[in-house]
Design a protein around this motif. Structure first.
Motif, mmCIF file in Angstrom:
data_model
loop_
_atom_site.group_PDB
_atom_site.id
_atom_site.type_symbol
_atom_site.label_atom_id
_atom_site.label_comp_id
_atom_site.label_asym_id
_atom_site.label_seq_id
_atom_site.Cartn_x
_atom_site.Cartn_y
_atom_site.Cartn_z
ATOM 1 N N GLY A 9 1.000 -0.942 -0.255
ATOM 2 C CA GLY A 9 0.404 -0.328 -0.056
ATOM 3 C C GLY A 9 0.983 1.367 -0.003
ATOM 4 O O GLY A 9 2.139 1.012 0.020
ATOM 5 N N THR A 10 0.493 2.337 0.455
ATOM 6 C CA THR A 10 1.361 3.412 0.031
ATOM 7 C C THR A 10 1.600 3.714 1.519
ATOM 8 O O THR A 10 1.071 2.503 2.535
ATOM 9 C CB THR A 10 0.023 4.490 0.162
ATOM 10 N N MET A 11 2.299 4.721 1.621
ATOM 11 C CA MET A 11 3.357 5.083 3.560
ATOM 12 C C MET A 11 1.431 4.978 4.188
ATOM 13 O O MET A 11 0.931 5.875 3.413
ATOM 14 C CB MET A 11 3.595 6.059 3.041
ATOM 15 N N ASP A 12 1.743 4.966 5.093
ATOM 16 C CA ASP A 12 0.484 5.437 6.226
ATOM 17 C C ASP A 12 -0.732 5.246 6.719
ATOM 18 O O ASP A 12 -1.334 5.314 6.128
ATOM 19 C CB ASP A 12 0.403 6.772 6.431
ATOM 20 N N CYS A 13 -1.305 3.608 5.770
ATOM 21 C CA CYS A 13 -1.726 3.294 5.467
ATOM 22 C C CYS A 13 -1.784 1.756 6.721
ATOM 23 O O CYS A 13 -3.069 1.265 6.455
ATOM 24 C CB CYS A 13 -2.305 1.988 3.871
ATOM 25 N N GLY A 14 -1.358 1.758 7.366
ATOM 26 C CA GLY A 14 -1.419 0.249 8.472
ATOM 27 C C GLY A 14 -0.931 -0.533 8.199
ATOM 28 O O GLY A 14 -0.846 -1.738 8.829
ATOM 29 N N LYS A 15 0.805 -0.914 7.690
ATOM 30 C CA LYS A 15 1.121 -1.893 7.370
ATOM 31 C C LYS A 15 1.524 -2.255 7.952
ATOM 32 O O LYS A 15 1.905 -3.494 8.881
ATOM 33 C CB LYS A 15 2.445 -2.021 6.323
ATOM 34 N N SER A 16 3.220 -1.683 8.776
ATOM 35 C CA SER A 16 3.488 -1.893 9.910
ATOM 36 C C SER A 16 2.377 -2.406 11.020
ATOM 37 O O SER A 16 2.360 -3.750 11.824
ATOM 38 C CB SER A 16 4.311 -1.191 11.030
ATOM 39 N N THR A 17 1.188 -1.101 11.844
ATOM 40 C CA THR A 17 0.274 -2.038 12.746
ATOM 41 C C THR A 17 -0.502 -3.656 11.967
ATOM 42 O O THR A 17 -0.216 -3.994 13.395
ATOM 43 C CB THR A 17 -1.214 -1.019 12.768
ATOM 44 N N LEU A 18 -0.389 -3.524 10.459
ATOM 45 C CA LEU A 18 -1.281 -5.078 10.444
ATOM 46 C C LEU A 18 0.653 -6.087 11.044
ATOM 47 O O LEU A 18 -0.145 -7.177 10.903
ATOM 48 C CB LEU A 18 -1.144 -5.577 9.043
ATOM 49 N N SER A 48 8.025 -0.106 13.901
ATOM 50 C CA SER A 48 7.397 0.800 14.834
ATOM 51 C C SER A 48 5.828 0.982 13.429
ATOM 52 O O SER A 48 6.072 0.908 13.032
ATOM 53 C CB SER A 48 7.754 1.826 15.210
ATOM 54 N N SER A 49 4.531 1.580 14.465
ATOM 55 C CA SER A 49 3.300 1.691 13.884
ATOM 56 C C SER A 49 3.243 2.645 14.803
ATOM 57 O O SER A 49 4.035 3.345 15.791
ATOM 58 C CB SER A 49 1.967 0.691 14.248
ATOM 59 N N ARG A 50 2.506 4.059 13.585
ATOM 60 C CA ARG A 50 1.897 5.284 14.022
ATOM 61 C C ARG A 50 1.304 4.993 15.008
ATOM 62 O O ARG A 50 1.064 6.431 16.093
ATOM 63 C CB ARG A 50 1.901 5.714 12.774
ATOM 64 N N LEU A 51 0.502 3.772 15.543
ATOM 65 C CA LEU A 51 -0.234 4.127 16.414
ATOM 66 C C LEU A 51 0.477 4.316 17.846
ATOM 67 O O LEU A 51 -0.118 3.682 19.016
ATOM 68 C CB LEU A 51 -1.057 2.933 16.370
ATOM 69 N N GLY A 52 2.038 4.045 17.336
ATOM 70 C CA GLY A 52 2.330 3.858 19.206
ATOM 71 C C GLY A 52 2.969 2.667 19.660
ATOM 72 O O GLY A 52 4.254 2.913 20.299
ATOM 73 N N GLN A 141 -6.834 -2.876 4.115
ATOM 74 C CA GLN A 141 -7.709 -2.344 2.989
ATOM 75 C C GLN A 141 -8.422 -1.004 4.173
ATOM 76 O O GLN A 141 -9.329 -0.093 3.485
ATOM 77 C CB GLN A 141 -9.400 -2.636 4.393
ATOM 78 N N VAL A 142 -7.424 -0.574 5.217
ATOM 79 C CA VAL A 142 -7.945 0.872 5.530
ATOM 80 C C VAL A 142 -7.338 1.573 4.385
ATOM 81 O O VAL A 142 -6.295 1.560 4.120
ATOM 82 C CB VAL A 142 -7.546 1.272 6.812
ATOM 83 N N GLU A 143 -7.810 2.926 3.194
ATOM 84 C CA GLU A 143 -7.932 3.623 2.631
ATOM 85 C C GLU A 143 -6.863 4.680 3.616
ATOM 86 O O GLU A 143 -7.536 5.628 4.002
ATOM 87 C CB GLU A 143 -8.509 3.678 1.487
HETATM 88 N N1 LIG Z 1 -3.697 9.687 16.320
HETATM 89 C C1 LIG Z 1 -4.528 8.027 15.270
HETATM 90 N N2 LIG Z 1 -5.107 8.197 16.152
HETATM 91 C C2 LIG Z 1 -5.820 6.761 15.532
HETATM 92 N N3 LIG Z 1 -5.318 6.488 14.082
HETATM 93 C C3 LIG Z 1 -4.006 6.621 13.515
HETATM 94 C C4 LIG Z 1 -3.524 7.810 14.272
HETATM 95 N N4 LIG Z 1 -2.570 8.320 13.856
HETATM 96 C C5 LIG Z 1 -2.089 7.029 12.577
HETATM 97 N N5 LIG Z 1 -3.197 6.266 12.581
HETATM 98 C C6 LIG Z 1 -3.492 5.051 11.784
HETATM 99 O O1 LIG Z 1 -2.339 4.431 11.686
HETATM 100 C C7 LIG Z 1 -2.002 4.322 10.548
HETATM 101 C C8 LIG Z 1 -0.574 4.378 9.765
HETATM 102 O O2 LIG Z 1 -0.348 3.197 10.672
HETATM 103 P P1 LIG Z 1 1.778 2.781 10.111
HETATM 104 O O3 LIG Z 1 1.437 0.833 10.813
HETATM 105 O O4 LIG Z 1 2.204 2.473 10.749
HETATM 106 O O5 LIG Z 1 1.537 2.978 8.736
HETATM 107 P P2 LIG Z 1 2.283 2.311 7.727
HETATM 108 O O6 LIG Z 1 3.126 1.114 8.156
HETATM 109 O O7 LIG Z 1 1.489 1.420 6.457
HETATM 110 O O8 LIG Z 1 3.565 2.950 6.789
HETATM 111 C C9 LIG Z 1 -3.084 5.374 9.777
HETATM 112 O O9 LIG Z 1 -3.055 5.330 7.911
HETATM 113 C C10 LIG Z 1 -4.186 5.741 10.331
HETATM 114 O O10 LIG Z 1 -5.497 5.045 10.079
#
Ligand SMILES: Nc1ncnc2c1ncn2[C@@H]1O[C@H](COP(=O)(O)OP(=O)(O)O)[C@@H](O)[C@H]1O
Ligand SMILES: Cc1cn([C@H]2C[C@H](O)[C@@H](COP(=O)(O)O)O2)c(=O)[nH]c1=O
Length: 214
Positions: A9-18, A48-52, A141-143
């Motif tokens: 997916g693109t950057m910031d679409c939740g890959k690391s979270t998954l 790391s994921s942006r969700l912390g 799935q999360v766009e």
């Molecule tokens: N403060 C926040 N509250 C809820 N969701 C967030 C928040 N910050 C980031 N996200 C979610 O986290 C996703 C980015 O997740 P991450 O796994 O870091 O992305 P990737 O690895 O694809 O770059 C964002 O698309 C968003 O859905």
């Protein structure tokens, strides 16, 4: 049947979270994974994921052979039930072949996560090889959304808020950075082609009309 799956997916679409969720769900059932990453923004040896959330990971360099590394872990008495690789776009193509060998010869699932294209909308070599070899390519799935509200499909690199098309393919960075820094922004294809970022759109909206209006 074990699989090589490319979650893309693109950057910031939740890959690391998954990736972290897959790791969590499997370790909750007693399974043990080998976790790899390369050049995560959070620093060496981190996924790391942006969700912390974050977890420890093996930092990959060009000379790491995935097949040998997993075999060594197994021969040292370790347990490996599956493999996760984040930032897979940064791998060199032979490493993707090694991951396919881990699936086929060691019969382990391999989950690779990464962006497909760079800021010029060109395939990363690692991602190209993943598309060529993966059993499945999954789009998340999360766009992520472009500033216009359309689905974001492309990654732009920005300097001072303006999209740039010159520079090295690899520059580790993040979205939502101050405009003064080199950063990234996800865009739909239409706006990537026109090089129209959110900052460009704001500036255009603020500029006075060229023609006098009565
Ligand atoms: N403060 C926040 N509250 C809820 N969701 C967030 C928040 N910050 C980031 N996200 C979610 O986290 C996703 C980015 O997740 P991450 O796994 O870091 O992305 P990737 O690895 O694809 O770059 C964002 O698309 C968003 O859905
Ligand atoms: C488009 C593009 C991105 N990168 C870098 C920027 C980030 O460090 C990663 C992507 O990480 P994410 O977890 O998917 O947000 O890739 C790059 O080096 N070159 C590029 O063209």
């Amino acid at each position: 049947m074990p699989e090589l799956v490319f979650f893309s997916g693109t950057m910031d679409c939740g890959k690391s979270t998954l990736a972290l969720q897959i790791q969590h769900n499997r370790s909750a059932r007693g399974l043990q994974g080998m976790i790899y990453t390369r050049d995560d923004r959070a620093g060496e040896g981190k996924l790391s994921s942006r969700l912390g959330l974050a977890t420890e990971a093996v930092e990959v360099a060009d000379d790491l052979d995935f097949y040998d590394h997993v075999v060594q872990a197994l021969t040292a008495g370790g347990r490996v039930d599956y493999v996760i690789v984040d930032e897979a776009q940064f791998l060199i193509p032979p490493q993707i072949d090694q991951l396919a060998r881990v699936v086929d010869d060691l019969e382990l699932d391999v989950f690779a996560f990464g962006i497909t294209t760079d800021f010029r909308s060109k395939l990363f070599p690692g991602s190209q090889r993943l598309v060529e070899l993966a059993d499945r390519v999954e789009v998340l799935q999360v766009e992520a959304l472009c500033w216009c509200g359309a689905r974001a499909t492309h990654n732009a690199r920005t300097v001072g808020g303006e999209m740039v098309v010159e520079g090295a393919q690899v520059v580790v960075g993040d979205v939502n950075r101050p405009e003064s820094e080199v950063g990234y922004e996800v865009l739909c294809r239409r706006h990537h082609r026109r090089r129209m970022t959110a900052a460009g759109e704001r500036a255009a909206a603020l500029s006075p009309d060229v023609l006098p209006v009565d």
